[in-house]
Motif scaffolding. Structure first.
Motif, short mmCIF file in Angstrom:
data_model
loop_
_atom_site.label_atom_id
_atom_site.label_comp_id
_atom_site.label_asym_id
_atom_site.label_seq_id
_atom_site.Cartn_x
_atom_site.Cartn_y
_atom_site.Cartn_z
N PRO A 178 32.59 -57.92 -16.90
CA PRO A 178 32.39 -57.75 -15.45
C PRO A 178 31.52 -56.52 -15.17
N GLN A 179 30.64 -56.67 -14.18
CA GLN A 179 29.77 -55.57 -13.79
C GLN A 179 30.23 -54.89 -12.50
N HIS A 180 31.11 -55.57 -11.77
CA HIS A 180 31.63 -55.05 -10.49
C HIS A 180 33.10 -55.47 -10.40
N THR A 205 43.05 -50.78 -8.71
CA THR A 205 42.36 -49.97 -7.71
C THR A 205 41.13 -49.34 -8.33
N PHE A 206 39.99 -49.45 -7.64
CA PHE A 206 38.73 -48.88 -8.11
C PHE A 206 38.12 -48.04 -6.99
N ALA A 207 37.43 -46.96 -7.37
CA ALA A 207 36.77 -46.11 -6.37
C ALA A 207 35.40 -45.70 -6.89
N VAL A 257 37.85 -52.30 -25.32
CA VAL A 257 36.54 -51.85 -24.84
C VAL A 257 36.68 -51.44 -23.38
N PRO A 258 36.30 -50.21 -23.04
CA PRO A 258 36.32 -49.81 -21.62
C PRO A 258 35.30 -50.61 -20.82
N ILE A 259 35.66 -51.01 -19.61
CA ILE A 259 34.74 -51.74 -18.73
C ILE A 259 34.77 -51.10 -17.35
N LEU A 260 33.78 -51.43 -16.54
CA LEU A 260 33.68 -50.92 -15.17
C LEU A 260 33.78 -49.39 -15.14
#
Length: 326
Positions: A178-180, A205-207, A257-260
């Motif tokens: 995912p890119q977003h 939750t993302f900021a 793997v870390p994403i976003l």
């Protein structure tokens, strides 16, 4: 009448709601507890408790007496403690409740050092993510992440936990990266985390510097335990948001793997919580101080992200919000 013991028996019955449980915690026969409270009511010429076959409730006189008795007993306990030798070695059984992840990753590896320093302390450790009934379970303390919902508890803040979003290489090869955050709502699976005792799935939750987003993704499995949650992620069952201290070794090994990574996550405050209106014994004091030092030495439990977060302004704002909420 032994008024002090009668007061202690009354306070414990009010706290746990039954004569049977109060007798167990006081290590007294139930008839003895009943007799002590009857004598106390006779001495005061007032009914303190309403008794039925199913429950015990406090009368108006009993509620007023409880508050005063609690203060008096606390002062007596504090006086006794202050008169004890300052060199007395902490000893006895220490009852605590922590999440399995804190126990296995942080506390247990360091515990031999604590017990070598205080060999007369015995630790009874319960492992759970659920809200602990400190009084009903006769616990000395618990460690919890997030805002403290029971405002009657005494809390000492010992750190701040960051989260990181990640998945296995196999999952990403199958579903794409995912890119977003909104991409998680289309064609992806999120491992669900439930608060213990509820069916509510916690959102991701993302900021960024421009916006904050909550995502409630589709899932095929949800869990109410952090250790099991990570195991589900390692099995490739979906994307997860996990505390950095739990993910670090798996990211280093390539299993996750870390994403976003252009998005920050809201930090969670960490607290040691105690029962209200209880005098802390030496064994509790030294253990709490040791825990605070242990957590302070771990950067990942002091609000430091595992990877740099580009949304520095948002991260600072979220940290401030977290501080205010706690």
């Amino acid at each position: 009448m032994d008024q002090l013991n009668a007061m202690r028996a009354f306070v414990r019955v009010v706290e746990v709601g039954t004569f049977t449980r109060a007798a167990e915690l006081l290590d007294l026969p139930k008839p003895t507890v009943t007799k002590l409270i009857q004598q106390l009511e006779g001495h005061l010429h007032a009914q303190l408790l309403n008794r039925t076959t199913r429950r015990v409730t406090v009368t108006m006189d009993g509620a007023a007496y409880y508050e005063r008795a609690l203060r008096v007993l606390g002062e007596i306990d504090e006086l006794d403690q202050s008169m004890a030798s300052s060199q007395a070695r902490p000893s006895g059984r220490l009852r605590i409740d922590v999440s399995a992840s804190f126990a296995t990753d942080i506390i247990l590896p360091a515990l031999p050092g604590f017990l070598a320093r205080y060999p007369e302390i015995q630790v009874d450790m319960g492992l759970s993510d659920r809200p602990a009934d400190l009084i009903g379970e006769n616990l000395d303390l618990a460690i919890r992440a997030g805002a403290i919902e029971d405002q009657s508890l005494i809390a000492r803040r010992i750190g701040e936990m960051m989260l990181i979003t990640c998945a296995t290489p196999g999952y990403l090869a199958k579903h794409g990266t995912p890119q977003h955050p909104r991409d998680l709502e289309d064609g992806h699976l999120a491992i669900g985390y439930r608060r213990a005792g509820t069916s509510r799935i916690m959102p991701f939750t993302f900021a960024s510097p421009k916006e904050t987003i909550e995502i409630q993704g589709d899932y095929v499995v949800s869990l109410n335990d952090g250790t099991g949650y990570v195991a589900a992620g390692l099995a490739g069952l979906g994307v997860m948001q996990v505390p950095t201290f739990m993910a670090m070794a798996h990211i280093a090994s390539g299993r996750l793997v870390p994403i976003l990574t252009d998005w920050c996550t809201k930090p969670k405050p960490l607290h040691i919580i105690y029962p209200p209106n209880r005098h802390l014994s030496n064994k509790v004091r030294v253990f709490v101080d040791w825990l605070a030092e242990l957590f302070a030495r771990n950067a990942l439990l002091q609000g430091k992200p595992l990877l740099p977060c580009p949304g520095g302004v948002a991260a600072e704002a979220l940290a401030h919000q977290s501080e205010q909420a706690a």
